[in-house]
Design a protein around this motif. Structure first.
Motif, PDB file in Angstrom:
ATOM      1  N   HIS A   1       1.397  -1.588  -0.361  1.00  0.00           N
ATOM      2  CA  HIS A   1      -0.231   0.232  -0.377  1.00  0.00           C
ATOM      3  C   HIS A   1       1.048   0.797   0.086  1.00  0.00           C
TER       4      HIS A   1
ATOM      5  N   HIS B   1      -0.064   1.196  -5.739  1.00  0.00           N
ATOM      6  CA  HIS B   1      -0.651   0.507  -5.075  1.00  0.00           C
ATOM      7  C   HIS B   1      -2.155   0.926  -5.722  1.00  0.00           C
TER       8      HIS B   1
ATOM      9  N   HIS C   1      -5.230   3.877   1.618  1.00  0.00           N
ATOM     10  CA  HIS C   1      -5.528   3.192   0.606  1.00  0.00           C
ATOM     11  C   HIS C   1      -6.288   2.503   0.827  1.00  0.00           C
TER      12      HIS C   1
END
Length: 404
Positions: free
Chosen positions: A146, A151, A178
């Motif tokens: 992440h 990502h 995220h």
């Protein structure tokens, strides 16, 4: 002794959190460096695995041992595999930041294979080591995924796994914004009523009925003498389902020639490596462990089917195998009589007749995580001993060591 934290790594904060906050290592025993590793005296041993091995030997509390996977050799091996993937993503992210758009990131391929690995291992709703709590593997892989510049390409299975594991208290300071909850689509019938997912019991009942109907159909065909021969699975699917093993790694004898310091990296050598039918350029971090004159014209073992990788501006076309422990790093040397280009084989596997195709980074990392020296100092992959023309590859002074 000091634990080294790579300053610009996307997982640096997670590693520090694991070492200092979770395992209780004193701040003065942690130092910022150009790479992860362990400093013992005046020597540095780079990589996350040397760090893990050292931590496992020094922790006393049961909770800390469980977090490191130190409770058994099997647990440690499993944790190491996932940490290797985190390390791969960390290195790829650092190169993305350094080289920008000129770097061809491996992230999307790794994310895809990670999704497949989590799904096939039934790990999308559990911790990586199938433990009651998260291990360091969960924390570092979560951070590597992440915090990577790519990502947004993280797959749905990995996202589901992330949503489960970051509920553990170990993730308190490393949670990522995220990570999002998977979208739930409400399917509606023609009448407008919302679709309701059947219960687990209902799903099981329907599956049993389906299997029963299938068996009845097969019995009927058999009675009529029309039983069809089972269709052979397409080769492409067989190959896709086959997990990588040591036979997919092309390990050959290499000969160091023209060893010289890397112009842009104090700890790296550039070597012209003779592997029999060709000479390749290889970059190795051996400066702290060997002098140039100790390497030139000597033999070693080389992984020949790694994807070429730029290291400080020089493309490395392979990797030299070394065994390491807390105080030493030693090249893995072939038995007497070996010559450049000879293959090293394990168990009943046979030597390849030509150079193997490059293996993907994720699979390569997984297979190499099982390389080690056994209690007698013999090179081994899992329980299989490495041999050259029947002679065992051995480093008697390096017993029970990591090999990479």
């Amino acid at each position: 002794m000091q634990y080294l934290i790579q300053s610009h790594s996307p997982i640096a904060a997670a590693v520090r959190h694991a070492v200092v906050d979770i395992l209780g290592v004193a701040e003065n025993a942690v130092a910022v460096s150009g790479d992860f590793g362990v400093r013992v005296g005046e020597k540095d041993y780079f990589g996350l695995l040397p760090m893990l091995c050292t931590l496992r030997k020094n922790v006393k509390k049961e909770e800390a041992k469980a977090f490191l996977g130190a409770e058994s050799a099997l647990a440690a091996t499993g944790v190491n595999q996932w940490v290797n993937i985190a390390s791969l993503l960390s290195a790829d992210a650092a190169e993305c930041q350094r080289a920008g758009q000129s770097h061809r990131s491996l992230a999307k391929n790794v994310f895809s294979e990670l999704d497949a690995a989590l799904e096939s291992g039934n790990l999308s709703k559990s911790f990586l080591a199938s433990t009651q709590r998260a291990t360091i593997a969960d924390v570092l892989l979560y951070a590597a995924v992440h915090n990577h510049p790519e990502h947004a390409a993280v797959g749905p299975v990995t996202m589901q796994w992330s949503n489960v594991v970051h509920q553990d208290a170990y993730f308190a300071t490393v949670k990522s914004d995220h990570v999002t909850l998977p979208e739930k689509k409400e399917a509606t019938s023609k009448g407008g009523s919302a679709y309701v997912k059947p219960s687990e019991e209902e799903i099981a009942r329907r599956r049993q009925e389906k299997e029963k109907a299938k068996l009845e159909k097969e019995k009927l065909k058999a009675a009529e003498g029309k039983t069809a021969a089972p269709k052979e699975e397409p080769k492409s699917k067989k190959n896709a389902a086959k997990s990588a093993d040591i036979s997919d790694i092309d390990i050959r004898v290499g000969k160091f020639t023209n060893v010289r310091p890397h112009p842009d990296a104090d700890r790296l050598y550039i070597e012209d490596m003779d592997i029999g039918s060709e000479v390749r350029t290889i970059v190795s971090g051996l400066v702290d462990h060997y002098k140039v004159e100790e390497l030139n014209d000597s033999l070693c073992l080389v992984i020949c089917n790694m994807k070429p990788k730029p290291l400080k501006g020089v493309t490395s076309q392979g990797m030299v195998l070394c065994a390491s422990n807390e105080s030493h790093v030693r090249l893995v040397r072939p038995p007497a009589g070996a010559k450049p280009g000879d293959s090293i084989v394990f168990g009943d596997f046979t030597a390849p007749t030509s150079f193997l195709e490059p293996l993907s980074g994720n699979k390569m990392t997984e297979v190499l995580s099982h390389l080690h020296t056994d209690g007698e100092g013999r090179l081994a992959w899992k329980e299989l001993i490495g041999k050259h023309s029947g002679a065992e590859v051995s480093l008697p002074e390096m017993k029970n060591c990591v090999v990479k």
